[in-house]
Write a protein that holds these residues in place. Structure first.
Motif, PDB file in Angstrom:
ATOM      1  N   PRO A 258       0.819  -1.226   0.000  1.00  0.00           N
ATOM      2  CA  PRO A 258       0.000   0.000   0.000  1.00  0.00           C
ATOM      3  C   PRO A 258       0.849   1.272   0.000  1.00  0.00           C
ATOM      4  O   PRO A 258       0.458   2.272  -0.611  1.00  0.00           O
ATOM      5  N   ILE A 259       1.992   1.223   0.647  1.00  0.00           N
ATOM      6  CA  ILE A 259       2.860   2.414   0.673  1.00  0.00           C
ATOM      7  C   ILE A 259       3.328   2.756  -0.739  1.00  0.00           C
ATOM      8  O   ILE A 259       3.250   3.903  -1.182  1.00  0.00           O
ATOM      9  N   GLN A 262       0.510   4.093  -2.896  1.00  0.00           N
ATOM     10  CA  GLN A 262       0.205   5.498  -2.655  1.00  0.00           C
ATOM     11  C   GLN A 262       1.270   6.402  -3.281  1.00  0.00           C
ATOM     12  O   GLN A 262       0.951   7.413  -3.907  1.00  0.00           O
ATOM     13  N   ARG A 263       2.531   6.028  -3.119  1.00  0.00           N
ATOM     14  CA  ARG A 263       3.593   6.888  -3.641  1.00  0.00           C
ATOM     15  C   ARG A 263       3.557   6.950  -5.167  1.00  0.00           C
ATOM     16  O   ARG A 263       3.701   8.014  -5.755  1.00  0.00           O
ATOM     17  N   ARG A 268      -6.224   5.155  -4.311  1.00  0.00           N
ATOM     18  CA  ARG A 268      -6.481   3.833  -3.764  1.00  0.00           C
ATOM     19  C   ARG A 268      -7.130   2.966  -4.832  1.00  0.00           C
ATOM     20  O   ARG A 268      -8.124   3.397  -5.444  1.00  0.00           O
ATOM     21  N   GLN A 281      -1.911  -6.664   3.186  1.00  0.00           N
ATOM     22  CA  GLN A 281      -2.138  -5.231   3.395  1.00  0.00           C
ATOM     23  C   GLN A 281      -2.636  -4.542   2.127  1.00  0.00           C
ATOM     24  O   GLN A 281      -3.410  -3.591   2.195  1.00  0.00           O
ATOM     25  N   ARG A 284      -6.276  -5.328   2.072  1.00  0.00           N
ATOM     26  CA  ARG A 284      -6.960  -4.537   3.099  1.00  0.00           C
ATOM     27  C   ARG A 284      -7.116  -3.086   2.632  1.00  0.00           C
ATOM     28  O   ARG A 284      -8.180  -2.496   2.734  1.00  0.00           O
ATOM     29  N   TRP A 285      -5.997  -2.508   2.165  1.00  0.00           N
ATOM     30  CA  TRP A 285      -5.993  -1.102   1.733  1.00  0.00           C
ATOM     31  C   TRP A 285      -6.999  -0.878   0.612  1.00  0.00           C
ATOM     32  O   TRP A 285      -7.752   0.098   0.600  1.00  0.00           O
TER      33      TRP A 285
END
Lengths: 346, 346
Positions: A258-259, A262-263, A268, A281, A284-285
């Motif tokens: 997810p990190i 996003q970057r 999302r 994750q 989930r994200w």
């Protein structure tokens, strides 16, 4: 340090590797030219008519039908796909680790010191137990850096592409880009034809995956997200050059997914496909966002046509994410039950 | 450390900042719907008929004409654009630094300790000389982290968007997204209409730029590349959350630009637009590739309509890149001479 260990952990999962390979042919076309939305055409012919197929088709229909309460505007139609074990094979070892060991063999003549230095000596002898007997994680990282760093971005791209075009999997006798999952190629095409932008988000090395992602999946380099090595900008003989140096820049696995999403993407996703706890994750994200969401886990259940593994596997372990699936509404695909074809052409 | 200092150096250039701002209206449409290739339509009406305009048009024509020796296949049509000073205004201070100082004011009531702590005390009093008197780089970083970290990605996105929609530049009385260069909006649209994929590659913060890039430039979040802060993945009250923590992840300036281009895009661009020495390596990397290449430097020469600055400016210094232009075949755009409009609507 944690990130470095993450990478090494992925690699130490490859202990049991039998890394004999051969050589071969052409790669299935993956780029989707866009299909007409004719109702009569089955967009997922390699999927059996189970609830899993229906859930995917229903999601695409409701998010792309104007006026639907679940309609998603085209710019927000971001779908992310893990690579190893989700789009292509990952057993008995991650393909990139096979590449590393093969490259090590190829480079050995230039490194006579490896004949007496560990972990190179054990790795060259095919003695993986020796590599991982002591300081396994640090040793795995040494093998990766010996084969993935010390050259320019352009040089590495050629090495990866050439290897991917020629190395063959021992069991199937195919090149690795031919061991992509036909049902997933159909999902990629189907979603793109419906305005979704498809991204790979994988723990694999980003430059390694770019060596085949466009041809095999129809996913261009700028939509491939993965782990990366540090670069150094230099000018060599008046030519700007990006040198791959022996440090990890980013590990795109677990919470790193997810990190990095996003970057790099900055939005999302509305759909995520994975197959292991490394995708937990990301799933989930993706699925905790507002509105219609799709989370899919590819469960490897077919030892006859591919492999069967989950909770105790060292490669692609699926344990926590499998437990989390029902509570999160994720679709669990049973490859044996839900897919009527495995690889393109078979 | 070097990277951290790079960021701080960018900021320390803002010493002379007069940071009084106001509030306002709507943003020019930037997304290009695709223009018919009618020969009679001038794709760059805000450009005067000088050699600079001709060079841009010639490049697009020859790289997109089937059969041309310089033809570039669509997937390889990657064009990168610096943001500050290339697509929008950067004087008298980088817009993002103005944002940081305004946010500091907004947050001050929650931080009574700032009234006695440096550099917050000086910054809140508008005493920039005090901020940079001692340990200026570290101080600048403290101001950035106080305003850009400690919240989730979603929270920061709202803060940036809201500020960008309301804060106004003192001299022009416009919101900052209205201070984008009309001639460059035309270049973006023109190149996209010819199959180029347009990316921002900027030293600015990636999440800050995403707060206006889609509306102002027609560039979606996944094509915005910039400096970034570290994220931490957590679950807050059962909700996956990406927290912005007080560390720099990546500085996308100078040699960092080709590095980030390679990591994120994975293809060498064929066209690059910049305006300062921070774009030197991006221009070198782009134009030293094989085949037709376009490198463009926007030279700020119009004090009446905007600003005139180059070799000695603390913000957007253009010195080495200007010297390098002739030898590299880069086009130098003289804003006063080559542009007949500056901002949309004026």
């Amino acid at each position: 340090m944690i990130r470095l260990m993450d990478v090494a952990c992925r690699l130490s999962a490859c202990l049991a590797l039998a890394c004999a390979l051969a050589a071969c042919g052409s790669v299935p076309a993956g780029r989707d030219a866009g299909q007409p939305g004719a109702v009569a055409v089955d967009p997922l012919p390699s999927w059996n008519d189970t609830a899993q197929k229906k859930a995917i088709v229903d999601f695409v229909r409701k998010t792309t039908t104007a006026g639907s309460a679940d309609f998603v505007p085209p710019p927000e139609r971001i779908a992310v796909f893990d690579d190893d074990g989700t789009l292509w094979i990952e057993q008995p070892a991650y393909v990139q680790f096979v590449f590393a060991l093969q490259r090590l063999q190829a480079l050995a003549p230039q490194h006579p010191e490896w004949r007496s230095q560990e972990p190179y000596r054990s790795a060259l002898a095919g003695n993986m137990a020796g590599v991982f007997a002591k300081n396994g994680e640090a040793n795995a990282m040494k093998l990766i850096m010996a084969t993935h760093a010390g050259m320019s971005s352009d040089q590495f791209a050629v090495q990866a592409r050439d290897w991917l075009a020629s190395a063959r999997d021992k069991r199937f006798g195919r090149t690795y880009p031919e061991l992509v999952y036909q049902p997933m190629l159909e999902v990629l095409s189907y979603m793109r034809a419906n305005g979704f932008k498809t991204f790979i988000v994988s723990g694999g090395g980003v430059e390694f995956m770019r060596g085949f992602a466009e041809r095999a999946y129809g996913i261009p380099p700028e939509q491939v997200i993965g782990s990366s090595i540090k670069y150094q900008y230099t000018e060599v003989a008046g030519q700007p050059t990006l040198m791959r140096i022996g440090k990890v820049e980013n590990v795109d696995d677990g919470p790193g997914k997810p990190i990095t999403i996003q970057r790099v993407i900055g939005r999302r996703p509305v759909a995520a496909f994975g197959n292991s706890d490394g995708d937990l994750q990301m799933l989930r994200w993706t699925t905790s966002g507002k509105g219609a969401r799709l989370g899919v886990i590819i469960h490897h259940t077919d030892a006859a046509r591919e492999y069967a593994y989950d909770r105790t596997s060292k490669v692609g372990r699926l344990d926590k994410a499998l437990d989390a699936a029902p509570g999160n509404g994720w679709i669990v695909v049973d490859m044996k039950r839900d897919w009527n074809r495995m690889f393109p052409g078979n």
